[in-house]
Design a protein around this motif. Sequence first.
Motif, mmCIF file in Angstrom:
data_model
loop_
_atom_site.group_PDB
_atom_site.id
_atom_site.type_symbol
_atom_site.label_atom_id
_atom_site.label_comp_id
_atom_site.label_asym_id
_atom_site.label_seq_id
_atom_site.Cartn_x
_atom_site.Cartn_y
_atom_site.Cartn_z
ATOM 1 N N LEU A 254 0.780 -1.044 0.043
ATOM 2 C CA LEU A 254 -0.032 -0.022 0.139
ATOM 3 C C LEU A 254 0.918 1.425 -0.010
ATOM 4 C CD1 LEU A 254 -2.729 1.279 0.336
ATOM 5 C CD2 LEU A 254 -2.637 1.043 2.819
ATOM 6 N N GLN A 255 0.693 2.183 -0.996
ATOM 7 C CA GLN A 255 1.354 3.316 -1.034
ATOM 8 C C GLN A 255 0.882 4.386 0.037
ATOM 9 O OE1 GLN A 255 1.246 5.730 -4.575
ATOM 10 N NE2 GLN A 255 2.515 7.322 -3.748
ATOM 11 N N ILE A 256 1.689 4.849 0.912
ATOM 12 C CA ILE A 256 1.228 5.671 1.971
ATOM 13 C C ILE A 256 1.266 7.324 1.392
ATOM 14 C CG2 ILE A 256 1.366 6.689 4.224
ATOM 15 C CD1 ILE A 256 1.148 3.628 3.930
ATOM 16 N N SER A 257 0.046 7.909 1.263
ATOM 17 C CA SER A 257 -0.118 9.087 0.453
ATOM 18 C C SER A 257 0.753 10.250 1.328
ATOM 19 C CB SER A 257 -1.647 9.620 0.515
ATOM 20 O OG SER A 257 -1.916 9.825 1.811
ATOM 21 N N GLY A 258 1.351 11.182 0.495
ATOM 22 C CA GLY A 258 2.198 12.345 0.862
ATOM 23 C C GLY A 258 1.469 13.035 2.203
ATOM 24 N N ASP A 259 0.367 13.308 2.003
ATOM 25 C CA ASP A 259 -0.188 14.202 3.053
ATOM 26 C C ASP A 259 -0.203 13.148 4.438
ATOM 27 O OD1 ASP A 259 -2.296 12.505 2.093
ATOM 28 O OD2 ASP A 259 -3.838 13.953 2.121
ATOM 29 N N VAL A 260 -0.380 12.122 4.209
ATOM 30 C CA VAL A 260 -0.446 11.298 5.521
ATOM 31 C C VAL A 260 1.077 11.166 6.087
ATOM 32 C CG1 VAL A 260 -0.630 8.803 6.432
ATOM 33 C CG2 VAL A 260 -2.380 9.815 4.950
ATOM 34 N N LEU A 261 2.118 10.969 5.132
ATOM 35 C CA LEU A 261 3.477 10.983 5.540
ATOM 36 C C LEU A 261 3.787 12.434 6.211
ATOM 37 C CD1 LEU A 261 5.381 9.510 2.510
ATOM 38 C CD2 LEU A 261 4.953 8.433 4.589
ATOM 39 N N GLY A 262 3.154 13.406 5.732
ATOM 40 C CA GLY A 262 3.524 14.536 6.260
ATOM 41 C C GLY A 262 2.862 15.053 7.636
ATOM 42 N N ALA A 263 1.530 14.428 7.859
ATOM 43 C CA ALA A 263 1.130 14.295 9.195
ATOM 44 C C ALA A 263 1.917 13.715 10.221
ATOM 45 C CB ALA A 263 -0.548 13.817 9.053
ATOM 46 N N LEU A 264 2.358 12.219 9.808
ATOM 47 C CA LEU A 264 3.168 11.472 10.753
ATOM 48 C C LEU A 264 4.363 12.243 11.140
ATOM 49 C CD1 LEU A 264 2.299 7.998 9.188
ATOM 50 C CD2 LEU A 264 1.492 9.149 11.369
ATOM 51 N N THR A 265 4.994 12.891 10.095
ATOM 52 C CA THR A 265 6.049 13.226 10.281
ATOM 53 C C THR A 265 5.920 14.605 11.064
ATOM 54 O OG1 THR A 265 7.140 12.763 7.977
ATOM 55 C CG2 THR A 265 8.295 14.750 9.124
ATOM 56 N N ALA A 266 5.089 15.394 10.908
ATOM 57 C CA ALA A 266 4.746 16.719 11.789
ATOM 58 C C ALA A 266 4.548 16.060 13.336
ATOM 59 C CB ALA A 266 3.385 17.286 11.411
ATOM 60 N N ARG A 267 3.728 14.947 13.385
ATOM 61 C CA ARG A 267 3.541 14.367 14.927
ATOM 62 C C ARG A 267 5.254 13.837 15.395
ATOM 63 N NH1 ARG A 267 0.272 9.251 16.483
ATOM 64 N NH2 ARG A 267 1.944 8.092 15.007
ATOM 65 N N PHE A 268 5.709 13.323 14.530
ATOM 66 C CA PHE A 268 7.197 13.017 15.229
ATOM 67 C C PHE A 268 7.822 14.087 15.646
ATOM 68 C CE2 PHE A 268 11.733 12.226 13.995
ATOM 69 C CZ PHE A 268 11.914 11.003 14.530
ATOM 70 N N LEU A 269 7.787 15.075 14.876
ATOM 71 C CA LEU A 269 8.787 16.468 15.353
ATOM 72 C C LEU A 269 7.844 17.166 16.446
ATOM 73 C CD1 LEU A 269 9.603 17.789 11.749
ATOM 74 C CD2 LEU A 269 11.129 16.374 13.414
ATOM 75 N N ALA A 270 6.683 16.678 16.826
ATOM 76 C CA ALA A 270 6.174 17.518 17.835
ATOM 77 C C ALA A 270 5.822 18.903 17.386
ATOM 78 C CB ALA A 270 6.728 17.231 19.254
ATOM 79 N N ALA A 271 5.527 19.061 16.142
ATOM 80 C CA ALA A 271 5.102 20.466 15.665
ATOM 81 C C ALA A 271 3.877 21.031 16.286
ATOM 82 C CB ALA A 271 4.714 20.411 14.219
ATOM 83 N N ARG A 272 4.141 22.202 16.556
ATOM 84 C CA ARG A 272 2.860 23.021 16.875
ATOM 85 C C ARG A 272 1.834 23.536 15.976
ATOM 86 N NH1 ARG A 272 1.299 27.970 17.253
ATOM 87 N NH2 ARG A 272 3.547 28.849 16.150
ATOM 88 N N ALA A 273 2.332 24.057 15.033
ATOM 89 C CA ALA A 273 1.891 24.564 13.843
ATOM 90 C C ALA A 273 1.757 23.943 12.441
ATOM 91 C CB ALA A 273 1.812 25.945 13.636
ATOM 92 N N VAL A 274 0.970 23.522 11.760
ATOM 93 C CA VAL A 274 1.154 22.956 10.381
ATOM 94 C C VAL A 274 0.774 23.589 9.296
ATOM 95 C CG1 VAL A 274 0.691 20.873 9.067
ATOM 96 C CG2 VAL A 274 1.239 20.546 11.451
ATOM 97 N N VAL A 275 1.150 23.944 8.265
ATOM 98 C CA VAL A 275 0.698 24.538 7.100
ATOM 99 C C VAL A 275 0.553 23.644 5.972
ATOM 100 C CG1 VAL A 275 1.042 26.811 5.499
ATOM 101 C CG2 VAL A 275 1.748 26.868 7.898
ATOM 102 N N THR A 276 -0.525 23.499 5.271
ATOM 103 C CA THR A 276 -0.405 22.694 4.175
ATOM 104 C C THR A 276 -1.694 23.201 3.260
ATOM 105 O OG1 THR A 276 -0.718 20.305 3.592
ATOM 106 C CG2 THR A 276 -2.225 21.100 5.338
ATOM 107 N N PRO A 277 -1.772 22.603 1.999
ATOM 108 C CA PRO A 277 -2.727 23.165 1.011
ATOM 109 C C PRO A 277 -4.056 22.443 1.491
ATOM 110 C CG PRO A 277 -0.687 22.691 -0.168
ATOM 111 C CD PRO A 277 -0.459 22.100 1.320
ATOM 112 N N LEU A 278 -4.834 23.145 0.588
ATOM 113 C CA LEU A 278 -6.392 22.357 0.972
ATOM 114 C C LEU A 278 -6.405 21.055 0.276
ATOM 115 C CD1 LEU A 278 -7.871 22.888 -2.181
ATOM 116 C CD2 LEU A 278 -7.993 25.270 -1.206
ATOM 117 N N THR A 279 -5.887 20.660 -0.435
ATOM 118 C CA THR A 279 -5.878 18.960 -1.064
ATOM 119 C C THR A 279 -5.353 18.407 0.243
ATOM 120 O OG1 THR A 279 -3.664 19.640 -2.027
ATOM 121 C CG2 THR A 279 -5.573 19.666 -3.232
ATOM 122 N N SER A 280 -4.537 18.348 1.010
ATOM 123 C CA SER A 280 -4.162 17.473 2.162
ATOM 124 C C SER A 280 -5.319 16.738 3.106
ATOM 125 C CB SER A 280 -3.084 18.216 2.995
ATOM 126 O OG SER A 280 -1.886 18.634 2.160
#
Length: 475
Positions: A254-280
């Motif tokens: 199963l290919q993991i979509s890029g926006d899911v990778l982005g969300a998991l990466t942001a959580r890994f980094l304990a990000a406070r704020a996330v900026v992403t386009p409306l397609t995510s």
Amino acid sequence: MSLPPAVSFGTSGLRGLSDGFTRDVVFAHIGAFLETACADARSKEVLIGRDLRASSPQIAALVGGALLALGWKPVNAGTLPTPALAAHALNRGIPAVMVTGSHIPPDYNGLKFYRPDGELLKSDEEPIKAAAKMLFKAVPDFDPFLPQQEPTAQAEYEARYTGAFSSDALAGLKIAVFEHSTVGRGILLRVLEALGASCTGVGRSEIFVAVDTEAIEPSAMAEIHAALASGPFDAVVSMDGDGDRPLLVDATGLQISGDVLGALTARFLAARAVVTPLTSTSAMEESGWFETISRTRIGSPYVVEEMTRLGTDRVVGFEANGGFLLESDFELGLGSLKRLPTRDALLPIIAVLAEAAARGVSVGDLVSELPVRIMKADRLKDVQPEDAKQLVEALARSAELRASFHESLAEPRAIDTTDGTRLITVRGDVVHFRRSGNAPELRCYVETGSTQATQAMLSAMMAKLTTHLNGRGTR
């Protein structure tokens, strides 16, 4: 100035058929970029990088010759991922030019510009166009030129990750690296192995092939599945042509979509704020993982501008293609990741694999921790921009046309025309049509609550798009 019909200037730089990158076009736009966007450069040096397309060395030499003619010193960083070039240029406070067509067909290419302080902004585009028009009137004679390659940028990029993650961060993982013709294939193998993974290269091509990580060709996906079948791998990873968009396929294929990778990466980094386009994926809002989520138009310049507005307190961004941007420095267990506000493919690959290894779970287990919202995208190639524009606009205004695509689209809950036509159905499904800003393509994004429903809707939309663009008009 009149650009060749096959070349256009837009987000981040020039893009078009490779034979449109003439001496005059290259000189005028390099000169305009330096004149309007590089006043704060620490020195009159410009880094030049390139991907593995057949036309890239010739265009890179034109860039180098133009720089000399303009009184600047070209620095040849060689073949390397775009984020590696950008990071090195940012550290030195100098401009950079990446010769790449990214994921578009092999007979295309492009010039991606980096200011001394980072990505080109939307506000830079019109001044560059105006200045290029003036420079085009008096292009001097100059010879193509590239100095001897300096390996510093590549080495620095590898050290960025081997210095921030421990040498056993990926210990125990068996990873297949789908090499194809991505310029990042060597770096990807070396870094993952340096972090403890056991890696096997597969699918290497000495001829450039266009791999779009958002819409993998069946032939490329067949190679990936064959690799998974050939041995017990935890994942297959790769990048697009210039190494700024990640690809990760889990052990089940199963290919993991890029926006899911982005969300998991942001959580890994304990990000406070996330900026992403409306397609995510809208799963981010449902997850509750982040204090702030800001949505933008599609395109990294919009993400960069919004990250800048939010400041530097654990702020990150990513696009639906998975390219990950850091507006802040982040401290990890071993070291720190410095700010890099441009798309990067290596960080999301490492972050997701490292979390899976640390917790002793599969990549699929990590994905399952997000609320189930499945986004998939596809595109039609070789679509004339005006044809795509007319159809997308017609879908926004015509309930009859929308109903011919799918009954649930006739009277949607919402129609958003911020970037294309984005339809939200009564049940919360999303269907988004938009024309590409840098290729003759029409894209469709679909998000629903299940893989099967998303794929079914996407297949139906692509079939309808094909029918309408092959002779039935846009009404």
